[in-house]
Enzyme design. Sequence first.
Site, PDB file in Angstrom:
ATOM      1  N   GLU A 257       0.807  -1.228   0.000  1.00  0.00           N
ATOM      2  CA  GLU A 257       0.000   0.000   0.000  1.00  0.00           C
ATOM      3  C   GLU A 257       0.836   1.273   0.000  1.00  0.00           C
ATOM      4  O   GLU A 257       1.701   1.472   0.863  1.00  0.00           O
ATOM      5  CB  GLU A 257      -0.936   0.016   1.217  1.00  0.00           C
ATOM      6  N   GLU A 436      -7.205 -14.563   7.639  1.00  0.00           N
ATOM      7  CA  GLU A 436      -6.637 -13.515   6.784  1.00  0.00           C
ATOM      8  C   GLU A 436      -5.343 -12.964   7.383  1.00  0.00           C
ATOM      9  O   GLU A 436      -4.366 -12.726   6.661  1.00  0.00           O
ATOM     10  CB  GLU A 436      -7.648 -12.378   6.605  1.00  0.00           C
ATOM     11  N   LYS A 440      -1.461 -12.928   5.807  1.00  0.00           N
ATOM     12  CA  LYS A 440      -0.648 -11.717   5.717  1.00  0.00           C
ATOM     13  C   LYS A 440       0.663 -11.860   6.497  1.00  0.00           C
ATOM     14  O   LYS A 440       1.695 -11.301   6.089  1.00  0.00           O
ATOM     15  CB  LYS A 440      -1.455 -10.524   6.225  1.00  0.00           C
TER      16      LYS A 440
END
Length: 453
Positions: A257, A436, A440
């Site tokens: 990001e 999740e 990650k």
Amino acid sequence: MNEAALLNVFEAAHQRALKHQRPVVAVSSHSAPTLDPLVLYETHRQGFFWCAHSPSLTLFGLGSTWQIEATGPQRLAEVNRQWFALCADAVIDGPHPPLLLGGMRFDTQQPCAPHWAPFADASFHLAQWLLSEDGDGRWLRCQCVVEPGSDPAALAHASLAAYQQLFASPRARPSCPEAIERNALPAPQWQAKVANALQAIDSGELSKVVLARHVEYQLNATLDSGAVMRRLHERRSHAHLFALHRGDSCFIGATPERLLSCQEGYLSTHALAGSARRAVTPEEDLKVGADLSADPKELHEHQLVVQTILQGLTDIVSDLRAATRPELLKLATVQHLSTPITARLEAGRSLLDGIQALHPTPAVGGLPGPTAMSFIRHNEGFDRGWYAAPVGWLDSRGNGDFLVALRSALMTPGHCHLFAGCGIVRGSQPEDEYEETQIKLASMEDALHLSSC
């Protein structure tokens, strides 16, 4: 490196420093086609390393000739003020301006954990030697702050001595560590935090909150940040890489990001929210991506982030544009929904004004922002430090690039702290959210090779 040319630059800066009675930054840059930023970082395992794409830029900075630490809610305004005051009379020899490197804490109101103590609310360094690689090749710049009372000849001599250290033999590599102990909140307890968040969402208190996990490894030796970065580099896919050292500690990561970048007054960013695993076969991976792109929960979470970024930038930009549909950003272990956003800064506004307006985005905090931050402080149970905060660079022309420090680890002597989080919205399932975070965490755990050397 020519000592006479360097001395000329420092003498010119000294004359300006005497004239204005304040420090002046001097920069001399030269083509350095044989130097490799990653190789130098592997050798020194200190300073600052950066490898971003779109556009491609790799940086390695060593030594610190000037630094700023700022605290509290106005930390970015103070960094902006001091940096551009320093650069007002800069002496620049060559095509590259002075460039500042650093980052900041996620939340200045959160009490600082001991392992984050070397990392201030905001901390930026002007590297004495900075190697950059982009579409124009590799360039090495010497950066120095010259005071009215400085001796230019002594500064040139010291700078050249530091230059020689760039080519020093590699320090002995740390022995490959093994994990003695792994500490993490058990899955049921973390999932209970997610359930609490869902209750707050159901009550209307929140529409989204991001909850993260902290995993701490106790090690029998210190990790080799150079080797870790090499492994991250080899498998980086579409991730941006960073490493920032403060003393014996290193904050390192491979994040998908970008928070915000600026080039000649034009801003670019992207909304990143909504995640799914990568699949083993190309056919299955296409299906997982297609399902993610059509998932109402994930699309809702993603659109919240898009809207908030647009709202955050509205007052400081013009010509604000966002793509009409999200695209898929595919990384090694996870894929995300991503919407590109561009704008033009209004006159008198800076990149750090944009950072102040956007951080924390709903992708790392939640909505409404202040309520989500309060929920994180009271429920997450650990200090994020610089995790999920902006890290990056800023030059004297106002250009710069800041990432959101996700998929990251804090490496300290004998310990390693890993972080990963996910967005909780209506319809989230605690067990799925925990899985999740496992996906990650996997990219950093693989790169760390904690017990498989």
